[in-house]
Design an enzyme around this catalytic site. Structure first.
Site, PDB file in Angstrom:
ATOM      1  N   VAL A 171       0.600  -0.758   0.199  1.00  0.00           N
ATOM      2  CA  VAL A 171      -0.047   0.462  -0.279  1.00  0.00           C
ATOM      3  C   VAL A 171       1.093   1.679   0.415  1.00  0.00           C
ATOM      4  CG1 VAL A 171      -0.179   0.254   2.555  1.00  0.00           C
ATOM      5  CG2 VAL A 171      -2.157   1.234   1.683  1.00  0.00           C
ATOM      6  N   GLU A 172       2.530   1.575   0.206  1.00  0.00           N
ATOM      7  CA  GLU A 172       2.684   2.466   0.241  1.00  0.00           C
ATOM      8  C   GLU A 172       4.149   2.678  -0.888  1.00  0.00           C
ATOM      9  OE1 GLU A 172       4.948   3.234   3.988  1.00  0.00           O
ATOM     10  OE2 GLU A 172       3.456   1.890   4.734  1.00  0.00           O
ATOM     11  N   MET A 173       5.271   1.985  -0.870  1.00  0.00           N
ATOM     12  CA  MET A 173       5.823   1.788  -1.553  1.00  0.00           C
ATOM     13  C   MET A 173       5.623   0.875  -3.050  1.00  0.00           C
ATOM     14  SD  MET A 173       8.681   4.021   0.105  1.00  0.00           S
ATOM     15  CE  MET A 173       9.741   4.190  -1.029  1.00  0.00           C
TER      16      MET A 173
END
Length: 328
Positions: free
Chosen positions: A137-139
């Site tokens: 969900v981030e990088m």
């Protein structure tokens, strides 16, 4: 930022502040003694000493978007220096526009924390550093692919070699984490108005802020928000409005850890809004009222909320010096 640039101001500030100590007599010594000024540097682990080369590399990596799968998200995307090293939105927006479950905590003074993330799933900055890179969900980046991208740049080969001179192949996940952690340990905010007050400058904060300090102690806020970083780094149960997050339970699966979150720092809290784990609390005044209700069982009146808010505004320190790096 150099080691010399950090150390010299510490020595100068120490000499000046010691001279001023005797001048602070406003009858609140018993309250002042409950607090600690923020040091210029947090504890440095034995296996990750601060060097100028490592800090410079960590600075570059912090702003490097190509260690994300999209090539456009870096650590600085959510930890923006212009926004209190956070993002000032309720919950972080990551890869492919996905919205995370929690509010982005600031990285300022993070080296003083006893654990990282809202749920404490990482013990220190080294353990924390790689999590966002790999998180879908981030990088959303495979770590080996991230390292391969870095290997492809001659400048990174040079910078990793300088930071880790005794290693044949220094571009590793461990060195990536250690460099990021080293840089983050320089992102500290000493010499806030309240720090200057603790060191003896009686005029550094307003009378209302002093009233807020007294209310902060007398109402029990200091029980959890204590120490130089205004956090005990422990986990406490709280269900703020609109949140169904199970908190530390996600890490331990212990029933007693449901809805428990690590106490956030109050340093720079005036510039790291919105608040709470879900970022649903927009103002500091609202946050003070909610904490009074949820954690202390108290309904603060408007004067008390105003006084504590004025006190919290004095915890904004001097922002760290850094350079936006020229990336290869």
């Amino acid at each position: 930022m150099t080691i010399k640039a950090i150390v010299i101001p510490v020595l100068i500030a120490g000499a000046v502040l010691t001279t001023n100590m005797a001048s602070a007599e406003d009858g609140l010594e018993n309250y002042r003694n409950r607090f600690e000024a923020l040091p210029h540097l947090p504890p440095i682990p034995a296996d990750n000493s601060l060097t100028e080369e490592k800090i410079e590399l960590g600075n570059m990596l912090f702003f490097e978007p190509r260690i994300s799968s999209s090539g456009v998200i870096s650590c600085a995307t959510c930890h923006n220096p212009a926004l209190g090293w956070a993002d000032r939105i309720p919950r972080a927006v990551g890869h492919d526009g996905q919205i995370g479950e929690r509010n982005t905590p600031t990285v300022l003074n993070s080296g003083f924390l006893g654990s990282q993330f809202w749920d404490g799933r990482a013990a220190d900055l080294e353990a924390q550093a790689l999590g966002p890179i790999e998180a879908p969900v981030e990088m959303a980046m495979d770590l080996e692919m991230a390292l391969d991208r870095l290997v492809g740049f001659e400048l990174y080969q040079e910078k990793f070699g300088e930071a880790y001179p005794n290693q044949e192949d220094p571009i590793t996940d461990d060195n990536l984490a250690h460099a990021l952690a080293a840089f983050q340990r320089t992102l500290n905010t000493p010499n806030s108005p309240f720090d200057r007050y603790l060191h003896g400058d009686q005029e550094a904060i307003s009378e209302q802020a002093k009233d807020g300090m007294v209310a902060f102690v007398d109402n029990g806020c200091i029980a959890c928000h204590r120490g130089s970083n205004f956090t005990d780094s422990q986990f406490h149960a709280i269900q703020v409005p609109g949140s169904t997050d199970l908190g530390r339970y996600v890490v331990t699966e212990e029933e007693s850890d449901k809805y428990r979150f690590r106490t956030p720092t109050l340093r720079n809290v005036a510039v790291t809004y919105p608040y709470m784990n879900n970022g649903a609390t927009e103002t500091l005044e609202e946050a003070v009222a909610i904490m009074g209700q949820e954690m202390l069982g108290r309904e603060f009146d408007n004067d008390t909320i105003g006084d504590i808010t004025a006190f919290l505004n004095t915890l904004t320190g001097e922002m760290p010096e850094f350079e936006v790096p020229a990336l290869p």
